[in-house]
Design a protein around this motif. Sequence first.
Motif, PDB file in Angstrom:
ATOM      1  N   PHE A 153       0.825  -1.203   0.000  1.00  0.00           N
ATOM      2  CA  PHE A 153       0.000   0.000   0.000  1.00  0.00           C
ATOM      3  C   PHE A 153       0.867   1.264   0.000  1.00  0.00           C
ATOM      4  N   ASP A 154       1.954   1.218   0.766  1.00  0.00           N
ATOM      5  CA  ASP A 154       2.812   2.391   0.862  1.00  0.00           C
ATOM      6  C   ASP A 154       3.431   2.719  -0.491  1.00  0.00           C
ATOM      7  N   SER A 155       3.673   1.689  -1.310  1.00  0.00           N
ATOM      8  CA  SER A 155       4.238   1.930  -2.635  1.00  0.00           C
ATOM      9  C   SER A 155       3.261   2.683  -3.525  1.00  0.00           C
ATOM     10  N   ILE A 156       1.972   2.414  -3.340  1.00  0.00           N
ATOM     11  CA  ILE A 156       0.964   3.182  -4.094  1.00  0.00           C
ATOM     12  C   ILE A 156       1.090   4.655  -3.760  1.00  0.00           C
ATOM     13  N   ASN A 157       1.234   4.942  -2.466  1.00  0.00           N
ATOM     14  CA  ASN A 157       1.357   6.332  -2.029  1.00  0.00           C
ATOM     15  C   ASN A 157       2.659   6.950  -2.516  1.00  0.00           C
ATOM     16  N   TRP A 168      -3.963   3.645   6.171  1.00  0.00           N
ATOM     17  CA  TRP A 168      -3.964   4.321   7.465  1.00  0.00           C
ATOM     18  C   TRP A 168      -4.976   3.705   8.422  1.00  0.00           C
ATOM     19  N   SER A 169      -6.039   3.100   7.902  1.00  0.00           N
ATOM     20  CA  SER A 169      -6.988   2.382   8.755  1.00  0.00           C
ATOM     21  C   SER A 169      -6.314   1.164   9.384  1.00  0.00           C
ATOM     22  N   ALA A 170      -5.518   0.453   8.572  1.00  0.00           N
ATOM     23  CA  ALA A 170      -4.795  -0.712   9.074  1.00  0.00           C
ATOM     24  C   ALA A 170      -3.816  -0.307  10.169  1.00  0.00           C
ATOM     25  N   LEU A 171      -3.096   0.787   9.959  1.00  0.00           N
ATOM     26  CA  LEU A 171      -2.161   1.271  10.979  1.00  0.00           C
ATOM     27  C   LEU A 171      -2.904   1.706  12.241  1.00  0.00           C
ATOM     28  N   SER A 172      -4.078   2.328  12.063  1.00  0.00           N
ATOM     29  CA  SER A 172      -4.879   2.753  13.220  1.00  0.00           C
ATOM     30  C   SER A 172      -5.324   1.544  14.038  1.00  0.00           C
ATOM     31  N   ILE A 173      -5.769   0.486  13.351  1.00  0.00           N
ATOM     32  CA  ILE A 173      -6.215  -0.726  14.042  1.00  0.00           C
ATOM     33  C   ILE A 173      -5.041  -1.380  14.777  1.00  0.00           C
ATOM     34  N   GLN A 174      -3.883  -1.426  14.140  1.00  0.00           N
ATOM     35  CA  GLN A 174      -2.706  -2.005  14.771  1.00  0.00           C
ATOM     36  C   GLN A 174      -2.314  -1.220  16.027  1.00  0.00           C
ATOM     37  N   THR A 175      -2.403   0.107  15.943  1.00  0.00           N
ATOM     38  CA  THR A 175      -2.085   0.945  17.103  1.00  0.00           C
ATOM     39  C   THR A 175      -3.108   0.753  18.211  1.00  0.00           C
ATOM     40  N   SER A 180      -6.194  10.828  11.872  1.00  0.00           N
ATOM     41  CA  SER A 180      -6.291  12.099  11.141  1.00  0.00           C
ATOM     42  C   SER A 180      -6.037  11.872   9.657  1.00  0.00           C
ATOM     43  N   GLN A 181      -5.138  10.931   9.340  1.00  0.00           N
ATOM     44  CA  GLN A 181      -4.857  10.635   7.942  1.00  0.00           C
ATOM     45  C   GLN A 181      -6.001   9.855   7.288  1.00  0.00           C
ATOM     46  N   VAL A 182      -6.670   8.990   8.068  1.00  0.00           N
ATOM     47  CA  VAL A 182      -7.849   8.291   7.547  1.00  0.00           C
ATOM     48  C   VAL A 182      -8.919   9.312   7.160  1.00  0.00           C
ATOM     49  N   ALA A 183      -9.175  10.249   8.081  1.00  0.00           N
ATOM     50  CA  ALA A 183     -10.183  11.285   7.826  1.00  0.00           C
ATOM     51  C   ALA A 183      -9.785  12.154   6.652  1.00  0.00           C
ATOM     52  N   LEU A 184      -8.491  12.490   6.566  1.00  0.00           N
ATOM     53  CA  LEU A 184      -8.015  13.322   5.463  1.00  0.00           C
ATOM     54  C   LEU A 184      -8.194  12.608   4.128  1.00  0.00           C
ATOM     55  N   GLN A 185      -7.809  11.343   4.065  1.00  0.00           N
ATOM     56  CA  GLN A 185      -7.901  10.616   2.804  1.00  0.00           C
ATOM     57  C   GLN A 185      -9.351  10.414   2.375  1.00  0.00           C
ATOM     58  N   ALA A 186     -10.241  10.204   3.341  1.00  0.00           N
ATOM     59  CA  ALA A 186     -11.669  10.096   3.010  1.00  0.00           C
ATOM     60  C   ALA A 186     -12.174  11.412   2.426  1.00  0.00           C
ATOM     61  N   ALA A 187     -11.738  12.527   3.019  1.00  0.00           N
ATOM     62  CA  ALA A 187     -12.136  13.836   2.511  1.00  0.00           C
ATOM     63  C   ALA A 187     -11.574  14.073   1.118  1.00  0.00           C
ATOM     64  N   TRP A 212      -5.546  10.124  -8.260  1.00  0.00           N
ATOM     65  CA  TRP A 212      -5.732  10.482  -6.848  1.00  0.00           C
ATOM     66  C   TRP A 212      -6.851   9.668  -6.214  1.00  0.00           C
ATOM     67  N   ILE A 213      -7.891   9.353  -6.989  1.00  0.00           N
ATOM     68  CA  ILE A 213      -8.967   8.513  -6.459  1.00  0.00           C
ATOM     69  C   ILE A 213      -8.403   7.158  -6.032  1.00  0.00           C
ATOM     70  N   PHE A 214      -7.579   6.582  -6.888  1.00  0.00           N
ATOM     71  CA  PHE A 214      -6.936   5.301  -6.581  1.00  0.00           C
ATOM     72  C   PHE A 214      -6.047   5.424  -5.349  1.00  0.00           C
ATOM     73  N   VAL A 215      -5.250   6.488  -5.295  1.00  0.00           N
ATOM     74  CA  VAL A 215      -4.350   6.709  -4.158  1.00  0.00           C
ATOM     75  C   VAL A 215      -5.138   6.914  -2.867  1.00  0.00           C
ATOM     76  N   ASN A 216      -6.195   7.700  -2.928  1.00  0.00           N
ATOM     77  CA  ASN A 216      -6.988   7.979  -1.733  1.00  0.00           C
ATOM     78  C   ASN A 216      -7.618   6.715  -1.164  1.00  0.00           C
ATOM     79  N   ILE A 217      -8.145   5.844  -2.040  1.00  0.00           N
ATOM     80  CA  ILE A 217      -8.739   4.591  -1.577  1.00  0.00           C
ATOM     81  C   ILE A 217      -7.676   3.723  -0.905  1.00  0.00           C
ATOM     82  N   ALA A 218      -6.511   3.612  -1.551  1.00  0.00           N
ATOM     83  CA  ALA A 218      -5.419   2.815  -0.982  1.00  0.00           C
ATOM     84  C   ALA A 218      -4.969   3.385   0.360  1.00  0.00           C
ATOM     85  N   ASN A 219      -4.931   4.706   0.458  1.00  0.00           N
ATOM     86  CA  ASN A 219      -4.485   5.339   1.706  1.00  0.00           C
ATOM     87  C   ASN A 219      -5.496   5.173   2.835  1.00  0.00           C
ATOM     88  N   ILE A 220      -6.775   5.157   2.500  1.00  0.00           N
ATOM     89  CA  ILE A 220      -7.786   4.909   3.528  1.00  0.00           C
ATOM     90  C   ILE A 220      -7.566   3.528   4.142  1.00  0.00           C
TER      91      ILE A 220
END
Length: 239
Positions: free
Chosen positions: A149-153, A186-193, A208-215, A175-183
């Motif tokens: 996923f990070d490679s997409i970003n 960052w969701s996966a990282l949030s769950i791990q944390t 904050s990054q999940v919310a940003l990417q959704a926006a 950007w649509i593709f990138v935003n979906i991948a980033n959601i």
Amino acid sequence: MTTTSNNWLYNQLFTNWKTFEIFYVLCLLLVQIAVFIAVPDSTIGMISGICGVLCLVYGMKGRKISFLFGVIQCIAMTYVAWISQAYGSFAMGIVYVISQPIGWYLWGKTQETKSFAPGTRKKVCAIAILAWAIGWFILAQLGGQLPYFDSINFVISFIAQILYIFKYNENWSLWIFVNIANIVYWSALSIQTLTGDTTVGSLGANLSQVALQAALLFNSIYATKVWSSGEANNEGGTL
């Protein structure tokens, strides 16, 4: 000169907004604030979110002031990516910071949005897929989190940013593709944390990054319509 600058700033910030656009911008900003209120452990994350929304919303409108907000957002996002060991996002943050003054300059020269020919569009897509695979391999060797996923970003975002500063309509599809991948990322990282599977980064910064990417996903979809219709033309200004 001061009067001219003031007029330019006012026109960039406040003119020619549709009621729908004002409503959705306010909603996107409130989401960023709500995430910070819920998990107030990352002021930098909130700054990244708010400036990121403003950067891409003004970018959707085709206005040069987008790049001023972009500088602030990119610096904040780079820090969040570093503490989260999201090395692809970190590298792209540096590229974003460098690209902001370039975009400012180019948008003062190029007012019209444009599109690729179908054949060129396919070549860009093929190059992006190959570059993503190479980036995945490199980031995996560096020990970054979720390198696929990070490679997409890292890679797709780089291509999208180049198309963005040159005002190609296709940038929003990437950007649509990138935003979906980033959601997802960052969701996966949030769950791990949240579950304690990792101590890297902070929950508030990740959310904050999940919310940003959704926006930004919503904005990218809307921007596709705006740029394709030509509504973003001649909005950049000449200051």
